[in-house]
Design an enzyme around this catalytic site. Structure first.
Site, PDB file in Angstrom:
ATOM      1  N   LYS A 129      -1.203  10.305  -6.075  1.00 49.57           N
ATOM      2  CA  LYS A 129      -2.166  10.002  -5.444  1.00 49.57           C
ATOM      3  C   LYS A 129      -3.017   9.090  -6.575  1.00 49.57           C
ATOM      4  O   LYS A 129      -2.946  10.158  -7.665  1.00 49.57           O
ATOM      5  CB  LYS A 129      -3.259  10.164  -4.353  1.00 49.57           C
ATOM      6  CG  LYS A 129      -4.022   9.658  -3.612  1.00 49.57           C
ATOM      7  CD  LYS A 129      -4.530  10.452  -2.889  1.00 49.57           C
ATOM      8  CE  LYS A 129      -6.007   9.373  -2.652  1.00 49.57           C
ATOM      9  NZ  LYS A 129      -6.877  10.180  -1.228  1.00 49.57           N
TER      10      LYS A 129
ATOM     11  N   SER B  92      -7.271   7.588   3.154  1.00 49.49           N
ATOM     12  CA  SER B  92      -7.863   6.760   2.154  1.00 49.49           C
ATOM     13  C   SER B  92      -5.689   7.216   1.430  1.00 49.49           C
ATOM     14  O   SER B  92      -5.783   6.364   0.309  1.00 49.49           O
ATOM     15  CB  SER B  92      -8.207   7.344   0.283  1.00 49.49           C
ATOM     16  OG  SER B  92      -8.149   8.410   0.781  1.00 49.49           O
TER      17      SER B  92
ATOM     18  N   SER C  54      -8.441  11.874   5.373  1.00 48.35           N
ATOM     19  CA  SER C  54      -6.962  11.121   4.047  1.00 48.35           C
ATOM     20  C   SER C  54      -5.845  11.540   4.022  1.00 48.35           C
ATOM     21  O   SER C  54      -5.148  10.602   3.411  1.00 48.35           O
ATOM     22  CB  SER C  54      -8.764  10.795   3.018  1.00 48.35           C
ATOM     23  OG  SER C  54      -9.192   9.517   3.252  1.00 48.35           O
TER      24      SER C  54
END
Lengths: 494, 95
Positions: free
Chosen positions: A79, A160, A184
């Protein structure tokens, strides 16, 4: 020969170890898949060289008869919230465009030490603020899933960690890192039919992870099944003197102790999670999950978490308050963007840089945070929210008197179409209703796929555990996984 | 309690974010809506409740007061939008 990109972390690790295939073959297969999937917009930066270097190291270690590292031969996605040495890291924002960290985050460093290679940096909601991946400065991630009604509406991969969830579901990587502030990891996992666990706050170091809300942010793995999550989490966890909130504890052998047998375990069903207007399918899946856990030997008890309805409003004070403080560092002086209008003074430069560099959702949250922390409002909002947070944590402590784990749905709906909730920030915030309370209490929680809705889209079930009981969470997740037999996958259109 | 345009402009200035009239006019009702929803927290009786300061009981450690890292000036400056003579540079602040 099997398509190597269909294999998960454990299968790749074991195959490389016994020599069924080489680490290089695995890396090459995923690198090709990544390069062919631009339409998903899941990767912001591709790093094939990094994956190949790790693969070569694994293959030569094996050729030399050396013991292989725990993740040798496994290429993963990272990420973009994690700073990676020498590789651009932007947290999907314009304000950090061009930033190349001269250091490595503790979590990514641990993964490389364990032998993993990096396929690239994954797209996400800007500064991890969002539940749909529509706030990235570099375009939306598109879910690989499509509704079964023949419509081609692009769907949200969740947020997210939406680049992570989309990449895993589309078989572009076997596993990826995520971060979870209010859900998330879990919500995008649920939206894309994969698994993900947020460990106890403090298990994974936050050092080198771009900060959103420091008292909530926690890294965790996302993968296709529970075992792979356990393997990844072991590599990511552990004490770090560089993070003052890091827990000084040994990392348990979660994979080795995995067991889907829940005899003697009591699972609580929080009655306050039966929210109004919940789709019947979510309710039916929840009931199915209850039956599966009973089948695994668990005893089901009803519990009450009376302050549940106040978790979201408390979260939307605490998280923006911390964000407004954390994001004060983006001022155009030390890194990233600088906007210096003609004749501007220092204050003008700060304001212009921040206006140009932050997206609308980030600005909205900074403004909310600044408002609730401002003189005259601090006690009414911030202190009150911190007190409510104490009550929410206390609700969980009381629930643990009558049960060991909790079972809830992960999200109140399946994936929605991109654009559907964009106009109403509040409607978007409400999507995190089931994941936020455990985040506020710092508890470990996991989402596993439970089934499909009528439109053929994945739905997730969430297990919440006591602090430090990742094993209990993973075991219950495994019990659900064994019974759900979830094998659906998106058909490649990209 | 309602968030008006003047309030939005004041918060934006505190947050060091330049904002246009149009943006302030668009953001005010959004924030007003969100803050209105947040108001429900006021219903919770928190008499005698301590605000949470640490989510997991964990003592903040103290380490020895020694340099553990340093001597990396070039690395520190490597991402600066503008650096000269080994320093970050900013617009002139003293006339």
């Amino acid at each position: 020969m099997t398509d190597l990109t269909d294999l998960g972390v454990a299968a790749i690790r074991d195959g490389v170890r016994v020599g069924t295939f080489s680490a290089r073959e695995v890396a090459d297969a995923f690198i090709v898949k990544v390069s062919q999937a631009k339409a998903l917009n899941a990767f912001l930066v591709e790093t094939p060289d990094h994956a190949i270097a790790a693969a070569k190291e694994a293959d030569s270690a094996r050729a030399a008869g050396e013991a292989l590292k725990p993740l040798a031969g496994v290429p993963i996605g990272m990420k973009d919230l994690f700073c990676t040495k020498g590789v651009a890291s932007t947290a999907a924002s314009h304000i950090l465009e061009g930033f190349t960290p001269p250091y490595e985050s503790t979590v990514s460093g641990k993964l490389w030490d364990a032998g993993a290679g990096m396929l690239g940096k994954l797209n996400m909601d800007q500064f991890a603020m969002g539940s749909s991946n529509e706030t990235s400065a570099f375009g939306n991630v598109i879910s690989p899933w499509r509704r079964a009604d023949g419509g081609n509406a692009p769907l949200a991969p969740g947020g997210s960690s939406g680049g992570s969830s989309a990449a895993i579901a589309a078989r572009l990587c076997p596993a990826a890192t995520g971060t979870d502030t209010g859900g998330s990891i879990r919500q995008p996992a649920a939206f894309t039919g994969i698994s993900g666990i947020k460990p106890t706050y403090g298990r994974c170091s936050r050092w080198g992870v771009v900060a959103f809300a420091s008292s909530l942010d926690q890294a965790g793995p996302m993968a296709r099944d529970v075992r792979d999550c356990a393997i990844m989490l072991e590599a990511m966890s552990g004490f770090d003197p560089k993070d003052a909130t890091s827990l000084e504890l040994d990392v348990p052998k979660w994979e080795q102790s995995l067991s889907g047998n829940l005899r003697g375990k009591r699972v609580g069903i929080p009655k306050e999670y039966r929210v109004d207007n919940m789709p019947a399918e979510i309710d039916a899946l929840w009931q199915q999950g209850i039956d599966w856990l009973k089948d695994a030997g668990a005893e089901i008890v009803e519990v009450s978490l009376p302050h549940t309805k106040y978790a979201l409003p408390a979260y939307y004070i605490i998280a923006p308050a911390e964000a407004s403080s954390n994001l004060a560092r983006y001022d155009g002086v030390r890194y990233g963007l600088r906007d210096l209008p003609d004749g501007a003074n220092l204050q003008d430069m700060y304001a212009a840089t921040r206006a140009a560099g932050f997206g609308p959702e980030v600005k909205r949250r900074i403004l909310i945070g600044t408002y609730v922390l401002s003189a005259g409002f601090y006690d009414a909002y911030y202190t009150q929210a911190q007190k409510v947070r104490t009550l929410i944590a206390r609700d969980f402590d009381r629930a643990w008197e009558s049960c060991d784990l909790l079972l809830t749905p992960t999200a109140p709906s399946a994936a929605f179409a991109l654009g559907e909730k964009l106009a109403d920030p509040l409607a978007m915030y409400l999507n995190d209703v089931f994941t936020v309370p455990s985040s506020l209490a710092g508890l470990p929680a996991m989402s596993v796929p439970g089934g499909l809705d009528m439109g053929g889209l994945p739905l997730g079930l969430q297990i919440i555990g006591k602090a430090l009981d990742e094993q209990g969470v993973l075991n219950a997740g495994l019990a659900l996984e064994e019974r759900a037999g979830f094998v659906a996958r998106p058909e490649a259109w990209w | 309690m309602s968030v008006d345009i003047a309030t939005v402009k004041k918060i934006a200035s505190l947050a060091r974010i330049a904002i246009t009239e149009e943006e302030a006019a668009r953001i005010a009702p959004e924030l007003d809506n969100i803050m209105g929803w947040i108001e429900q927290l006021g219903e919770v009786d928190c008499t005698g409740v301590e605000p949470m300061t640490a989510v997991i009981p964990n003592h903040l450690r103290l380490r020895d007061d020694v340099v553990t890292d340093g001597g990396v000036r070039d690395a520190v400056l490597s991402n600066a939008p503008q650096a000269e003579h080994g320093f970050f540079t900013v617009p002139k602040v003293i006339e």
